[in-house]
Design a protein around this motif. Sequence first.
Motif: not given
Length: 128
Positions: A92-120
């Motif tokens: 977690t970066p040390s941010l005082a406050k986060e701004g807007n984040c564009d999201t979309e409800r996607k299936n769990a497998t898509t989320f897991i792929k994005k989570l893998m990319t985030f961790i990498r």
Amino acid sequence: MQTHLYLLLLAAGISAAPQMSSMAELLTLLQQMHESATKDVQNLRIETPDDIDDVNCVSRIFEGAEQLKTNPAMKKYSVFFQKFERLKQSLTPSLAKEGNCDTERKNATTFIKKLMTFIRKASKPARV
């Protein structure tokens, strides 16, 4: 002086090794979760950031992981969620406050792929 520098680099390498090992473990567990999710949690929809690189979306990633954690089919991956929680502080970066984040409800497998990319990306050393 040269010996001092060598010992300093050795100590830095040793202290970084557990975190890199944990990241590799997280990615391995995520790959297993991804394979399982294709059949076990097909109907689960998770708010997924459109841009995984957007610093405003970090909390959304952790919220999505929490949602995934509460799904009964994911109970067998409790080790992943425990390790992910331990690494959450360093990811977690040390941010005082986060701004807007564009999201979309996607299936769990898509989320897991994005989570893998985030961790990498989080496991790569920052370029100076």
